[in-house]
Motif scaffolding. Structure first.
Motif, PDB file in Angstrom:
ATOM      1  N   GLN A  41       0.828  -1.214   0.000  1.00 48.50           N
ATOM      2  CA  GLN A  41       0.000   0.000   0.000  1.00 48.50           C
ATOM      3  C   GLN A  41       0.858   1.258   0.000  1.00 48.50           C
ATOM      4  N   LEU A  42       1.922   1.266   0.775  1.00 54.57           N
ATOM      5  CA  LEU A  42       2.786   2.444   0.853  1.00 54.57           C
ATOM      6  C   LEU A  42       3.452   2.722  -0.491  1.00 54.57           C
ATOM      7  N   MET A  47       4.235   5.806  -5.545  1.00 55.99           N
ATOM      8  CA  MET A  47       4.343   5.824  -7.003  1.00 55.99           C
ATOM      9  C   MET A  47       3.272   6.697  -7.648  1.00 55.99           C
ATOM     10  N   ARG A  48       2.113   6.819  -6.980  1.00 52.94           N
ATOM     11  CA  ARG A  48       1.057   7.691  -7.522  1.00 52.94           C
ATOM     12  C   ARG A  48       1.446   9.160  -7.409  1.00 52.94           C
ATOM     13  N   LYS A  52       5.335  14.057  -3.619  1.00 53.12           N
ATOM     14  CA  LYS A  52       4.874  14.247  -2.251  1.00 53.12           C
ATOM     15  C   LYS A  52       5.825  13.600  -1.243  1.00 53.12           C
ATOM     16  N   PHE A  53       6.593  12.618  -1.683  1.00 55.86           N
ATOM     17  CA  PHE A  53       7.415  11.839  -0.759  1.00 55.86           C
ATOM     18  C   PHE A  53       8.916  11.949  -1.020  1.00 55.86           C
ATOM     19  N   TYR A  84       8.946  -0.408  -8.634  1.00 54.92           N
ATOM     20  CA  TYR A  84       9.064   0.690  -7.681  1.00 54.92           C
ATOM     21  C   TYR A  84      10.367   1.460  -7.900  1.00 54.92           C
ATOM     22  N   THR A  85      11.474   0.731  -8.108  1.00 57.02           N
ATOM     23  CA  THR A  85      12.770   1.361  -8.338  1.00 57.02           C
ATOM     24  C   THR A  85      12.739   2.227  -9.585  1.00 57.02           C
ATOM     25  N   ARG A  86      12.172   1.706 -10.659  1.00 63.18           N
ATOM     26  CA  ARG A  86      12.112   2.454 -11.924  1.00 63.18           C
ATOM     27  C   ARG A  86      11.319   3.741 -11.765  1.00 63.18           C
ATOM     28  N   ALA A  87      10.194   3.675 -11.047  1.00 59.81           N
ATOM     29  CA  ALA A  87       9.343   4.853 -10.872  1.00 59.81           C
ATOM     30  C   ALA A  87      10.062   5.940 -10.064  1.00 59.81           C
ATOM     31  N   LEU A  88      10.700   5.549  -8.965  1.00 61.15           N
ATOM     32  CA  LEU A  88      11.350   6.535  -8.099  1.00 61.15           C
ATOM     33  C   LEU A  88      12.615   7.118  -8.726  1.00 61.15           C
TER      34      LEU A  88
END
Length: 356
Positions: A41-42, A47-48, A52-53, A84-88
């Motif tokens: 969930q986090l 990623m959305r 913000k983070f 997740y890695t690719r998005a961040l």
């Protein structure tokens, strides 16, 4: 919880009736962490809305580019999955890279789902090459430069680049999962990223006046204690205190009066010291004080771990940008209790002035 702050600050859907004891609170936090991390969930929320983070900083990309231009080989090793890695990484680095360059091109090797700290063990672990942007995998038996992989271990990284031990600098932000295991198991050079360090350094500077006051009080305490102990020794040994038996060094009633004054003064000093020690570092964290200190003179357990396992530590990777990529960092000489340049000097008394 004990101070009632949890109740006063909680917001819906928080249910205080289900979290009014530490057992209940532990269960609620454990359940929330399970949902956030294990069920993803986090990560979905991050990623959305990555902005913000994530604190984006052009200096991060500039630092890595400078290292590459100097001929350094860079590898990204993370426990996060590929998606997740690719998005961040895309959000954090690509806006600051030269046109047409992707974050993948910053690194000679990318390893996701590394499962640190097991990654640093010599145990053979399966490795898979990332074949597509959505994370399709193919079994691999070795790492290759310019590609991305999932799994594997640190020995495969060493073989890929043909280096080992002190020729590798591992940069991480976890004292155990990163620097402890990389140093202990592989003898890699290690750098700990400690984001809290900036507030710590500022806090130590802001608290310098209080620290100097504590130092002055400890000096006064040691000086007066030395005189007190000298008088007690003389009084207990000879009653009226004589050196050669010819005449008293000081009359016993004068000694006892001096002792009473010194004891009262020491009690006042110790009370003031206790008050200052109790609030030492409270302006940094009102519960724990300084992160790197324990009380006035000691280092915290965290700081001792950092000194043991991290060759260097800093608040952010971009701090390396201040130095040439060829910079060799040298540790200063560590202080010891018997060093003559110790700022704290212990007093001792050989004699007293009879006129005082």
């Amino acid at each position: 919880l004990d101070l009632g702050e949890l109740l006063s600050k909680c917001k819906p859907p928080f249910d205080y009736a289900r979290c009014c004891t530490y057992d209940q609170l532990y269960g609620a936090v454990s359940k929330a962490l399970f949902k956030a991390h294990v069920q993803g969930q986090l990560k979905d929320e991050v990623m959305r809305e990555p902005a913000k983070f994530i604190n984006s900083d052009a200096a991060f990309a500039q630092t890595l580019l400078a290292q590459r231009e100097a001929g350094k080989k860079l590898a990204l090793i993370t426990n996060s999955d590929w998606v997740y890695t690719r998005a961040l990484m895309s959000h954090a680095y690509e806006p600051f890279l030269p046109p047409g360059m992707s974050w993948r091109q910053l690194f000679d090797l990318t390893v996701v789902s590394a499962a640190k700290p097991e990654f640093f063990s010599v145990t053979r672990r399966p490795a898979y090459e990332i074949m597509t942007d959505d994370g399709m995998l193919r079994e691999a038996y070795r790492f290759e430069v310019g590609k991305a992989f999932a799994g594997g271990n640190a020995k495969m990284v060493e073989k890929t680049f043909g280096v080992s031990g002190v020729r590798v600098l591992y940069v991480g932000d976890h004292i155990f999962t990163d620097v402890n295991m990389a140093k202990r198991g592989l003898s890699w050079r290690t750098c700990l990223i400690m984001q809290e360090l900036e507030a710590e350094v500022t806090g130590i500077e802001d608290g310098k006046e209080r620290t100097n006051k504590l130092q002055r009080l400890y000096r006064q305490k040691d000086e007066q204690s030395s005189v007190l102990n000298f008088l007690l020794t003389k009084l207990n040994a000879h009653g009226s205190a004589t050196d050669d038996g010819s005449e008293p060094l000081m009359r016993s009633e004068l000694v006892e009066d001096a002792l009473a004054k010194l004891q009262a003064s020491l009690a006042a000093i110790e009370e003031e010291i206790d008050i200052l020690l109790w609030s030492e570092g409270a302006h940094v964290n009102r519960h724990w004080g300084y992160a790197t200190r324990a009380g006035y003179a000691d280092k915290s357990h965290l700081m001792r771990q950092i000194e043991k396992y991290a060759d260097i530590y800093t608040s952010r990777v971009s701090n390396f940008l201040r130095y040439t990529p060829y910079k060799h960092f040298i540790c200063g000489q560590q202080s010891l209790a018997h060093d003559r340049n110790d700022v704290f000097e212990h007093y001792f008394v050989k004699q007293v002035d009879q006129q005082q």
